[in-house]
Design an enzyme around this catalytic site. Sequence first.
Site, PDB file in Angstrom:
ATOM      1  CB  CYS A   2     -14.976  19.889 -55.083  1.00 32.86           C
ATOM      2  SG  CYS A   2     -14.799  20.624 -56.472  1.00 32.86           S
ATOM      3  NE  ARG A  27     -15.851  21.139 -49.160  1.00 35.62           N
ATOM      4  CZ  ARG A  27     -15.347  22.174 -48.760  1.00 35.62           C
ATOM      5  NH1 ARG A  27     -15.510  22.491 -47.414  1.00 35.62           N
ATOM      6  NH2 ARG A  27     -14.169  22.195 -49.338  1.00 35.62           N
ATOM      7  CD1 TRP A  73     -16.849  25.744 -57.227  1.00 37.57           C
ATOM      8  CD2 TRP A  73     -18.833  26.153 -57.214  1.00 37.57           C
ATOM      9  NE1 TRP A  73     -17.426  27.156 -57.407  1.00 37.57           N
ATOM     10  CE2 TRP A  73     -18.596  27.216 -57.548  1.00 37.57           C
ATOM     11  CE3 TRP A  73     -20.394  25.809 -57.002  1.00 37.57           C
ATOM     12  CZ2 TRP A  73     -19.371  28.472 -57.611  1.00 37.57           C
ATOM     13  CZ3 TRP A  73     -21.238  26.983 -57.251  1.00 37.57           C
ATOM     14  CH2 TRP A  73     -20.740  28.075 -57.581  1.00 37.57           C
ATOM     15  CG  ASN A  99     -11.626  21.214 -52.826  1.00 35.82           C
ATOM     16  OD1 ASN A  99     -11.897  22.155 -53.811  1.00 35.82           O
ATOM     17  ND2 ASN A  99     -11.862  21.177 -51.733  1.00 35.82           N
ATOM     18  N   GLY A 100      -9.630  22.082 -55.706  1.00 38.58           N
ATOM     19  CA  GLY A 100      -8.664  22.856 -55.813  1.00 38.58           C
ATOM     20  C   GLY A 100      -8.390  23.489 -57.070  1.00 38.58           C
ATOM     21  CD  GLU A 483     -23.219  44.914 -52.318  1.00 41.08           C
ATOM     22  OE1 GLU A 483     -24.279  45.512 -53.007  1.00 41.08           O
ATOM     23  OE2 GLU A 483     -23.113  43.836 -51.828  1.00 41.08           O
ATOM     24  CE  LYS A 487     -25.466  42.460 -49.739  1.00 40.40           C
ATOM     25  NZ  LYS A 487     -24.897  42.157 -50.985  1.00 40.40           N
ATOM     26  CD  GLU A 490     -29.631  41.770 -50.497  1.00 38.68           C
ATOM     27  OE1 GLU A 490     -29.852  40.862 -51.164  1.00 38.68           O
ATOM     28  OE2 GLU A 490     -28.384  42.124 -50.181  1.00 38.68           O
ATOM     29  CG  HIS A 506     -28.098  68.333 -55.353  1.00 34.05           C
ATOM     30  ND1 HIS A 506     -27.942  69.701 -55.912  1.00 34.05           N
ATOM     31  CD2 HIS A 506     -26.451  68.011 -55.171  1.00 34.05           C
ATOM     32  CE1 HIS A 506     -26.884  70.079 -56.041  1.00 34.05           C
ATOM     33  NE2 HIS A 506     -25.758  68.967 -55.653  1.00 34.05           N
ATOM     34  CE  LYS A 605     -26.158  33.422 -53.598  1.00 37.83           C
ATOM     35  NZ  LYS A 605     -25.920  35.005 -53.042  1.00 37.83           N
TER      36      LYS A 605
HETATM   37  C1  F6R Z   1     -27.806  40.982 -53.296  1.00 42.44           C
HETATM   38  C2  F6R Z   1     -27.924  40.085 -54.322  1.00 42.44           C
HETATM   39  C3  F6R Z   1     -28.500  40.351 -55.517  1.00 42.44           C
HETATM   40  C4  F6R Z   1     -27.875  39.662 -56.526  1.00 42.44           C
HETATM   41  C5  F6R Z   1     -28.678  40.036 -58.143  1.00 42.44           C
HETATM   42  C6  F6R Z   1     -27.997  39.396 -59.248  1.00 42.44           C
HETATM   43  O1  F6R Z   1     -27.132  40.711 -52.302  1.00 42.44           O
HETATM   44  O2  F6R Z   1     -27.566  38.905 -54.017  1.00 42.44           O
HETATM   45  O3  F6R Z   1     -28.976  41.695 -55.538  1.00 42.44           O
HETATM   46  O4  F6R Z   1     -26.527  40.444 -56.769  1.00 42.44           O
HETATM   47  O5  F6R Z   1     -29.730  39.076 -57.887  1.00 42.44           O
HETATM   48  O6  F6R Z   1     -27.508  38.050 -59.151  1.00 42.44           O
HETATM   49  P1  F6R Z   1     -26.336  37.624 -59.860  1.00 42.44           P
HETATM   50  O7  F6R Z   1     -25.195  38.083 -59.897  1.00 42.44           O
HETATM   51  O8  F6R Z   1     -26.593  35.975 -59.608  1.00 42.44           O
HETATM   52  O9  F6R Z   1     -26.654  37.733 -61.362  1.00 42.44           O
END
Ligand code: F6R
Length: 610
Positions: A2, A27, A73, A99-100, A483, A487, A490, A506, A605
């Site tokens: 927070c 934050r 948060w 915060n904590g 994963e 990354k 992306e 294969h 996001k």
């Molecule tokens: C990859 C990424 C996305 C999310 C996906 C699901 O780096 O951020 O693939 O993982 O959009 O998002 P959440 O977890 O917020 O449901």
Amino acid sequence: MCGIVGYIGDKDACKVIVEGLKRLEYRGYDSAGIALLREKHIDVTKTPGKVSKLEKMVSGLRPAKIGIGHTRWATHGEPNTVNAHPHTDCSGNIAIIHNGIIENHSSLKTKLTSLGHTFKSQTDTEVLAHLIEEFYSRTENLEMAVRLALKDVNGTFGIVVLSAAEPDVLVAARRGSPLLIGLGDSENLIASDASALIRHTRDVIYMHDNEIAVITRTNVSLKNLDDEAVEREAEHLTFDLEQIEKGGFAHFMLKEINEQPETVLNAFRGRLIDDEGVSKMGGLREVEEKIVNARRFVILACGTSWHAALVGKYILEQYAQIPVEVDYASEFRYRNPVLVEGDVVWAISQSGETLDTLAALREARQRGVPVYGIVNVVGSTIARETDAGVYIHAGPEIGVASTKAFTSQLAVLNLINLLVARRRKTITAEQGKEIVEEMHRLPGKIRQILDNTAQIEAIAEEFKESRNFLYLGRGVNFPVALEGALKLKEISYIHAEGYPAAEMKHGPIALIDENMPAVFIALRDSTYDKILSNIQEVRARKGNVIVIANEADGRLKELAEHIIEIPETLEILSPILSVIPLQLLSYYMAVKRGCNVDQPRNLAKSVTVE
Ligand code: F6R
């Protein structure tokens, strides 16, 4: 995670605090509040939503010379007005921002309730207000009351406290959550980070753990919680605002990668019972029987969260011996999924707002099975619409590419595995204790990886012009290969594919030549010998091999030029370590290619559309 600001001086405290809170919104931003002290009376204004909403509510208020403010948060209790900070005691004469996480808040609440205190919110923080009230009634000294109260508290805190009876002081204390004091001319400030202070002063004193500060307009006295004076020189801040918000890191993504020792610790915090070798999660307590007796788990998620779910399948089937199905939420909702009595559905989501995951969980609930969440954002739609759940407590993730949320999701899946496996007696107490011990060691091991990034940066430099990458892993580290590839795609826009290493033969093996780097995760685990053969197959076709390996692996040294070493751990926990070099590799590749790391093109996001 927070944001905290406190002010005492001749300016309008409200303006200074609101302006500081705006700087801290990165934050946390689910609710905000302010307490202002005038003529021995505290006025509290709080609201769900952003600081701008609070700003409108307080505009036109009479000026005050002292006050505290908070942007939240949420970790306990959904983000509404009552749960927003500041929190007050029964009389409204003590206000606190925090915060904590107060781990023993439930037992403290029970005790305080029996002493006659009445609680308004669902937060862990409110117990602090009442605990301080309790000691204040005996000591009539705010500093002493705060110190005595904190002796009863387990967990982490950065707090600032205001008392109507002592209108000239702010009392602050810290354990595990940052706080720094800004030294002004006839004014002093306190905040959870420097960005909130820098408009007023660049001379600051950083508080250390287990310290308490008494701040007046003209003086700051610092002590430890044992009441011994602490001397500390002020520091002069020279960096700019942008750098401060990113904690000195060049990007939020790098900051978040580096937060992982702490975020994994936060996911485990208060949830491990060391001497019994088992875990406990408050959010699942009431549904524990349903979980332990489930005939099957179905895990729904998207993207990185789906990769975490796949790791969960390996772990839960191996240890808890429960059948696990993992589904893309977007596929599940448009199939005719068969759910039967005894099924338990889990939805994993960092944001808690991903539309496909939400729609899939609604579909599952309609079919009459229980749905539980593994979510980061407290009070998010998925958190609210699931029957129960566990928060991963990773704090706000701002970089679009998910990093710390993934490792915290893995930490929580391991906690669930431990709980179910111990309760179903598929592992012994001894095995449980071994897992718990290793969980305690993980943050240190993550730190070790983060302290040695030069080699990863050099590898990124060497391969930054590659057009394609292959990521290969087996067993529990196959989803980590997926994963790692995600990354890279992306944020650096390089095409990458993740595969189970054996599946390479294969088809994908046809792609391998001297221009195709292959990243292997080859740890000394149950798949080790097999994956060594897969590496040889790539080498034989002149492929470039980069290997994530355990320390001092002599056999691998003969096979690969680029070996990134990570500490050894239990196989089920190893993805929490093996993914970190892959996060860093994609980060450095993107930086070297001049890409916008925190806001990659075409991505958002949280995906709240179909
Ligand atoms: C990859 C990424 C996305 C999310 C996906 C699901 O780096 O951020 O693939 O993982 O959009 O998002 P959440 O977890 O917020 O449901």
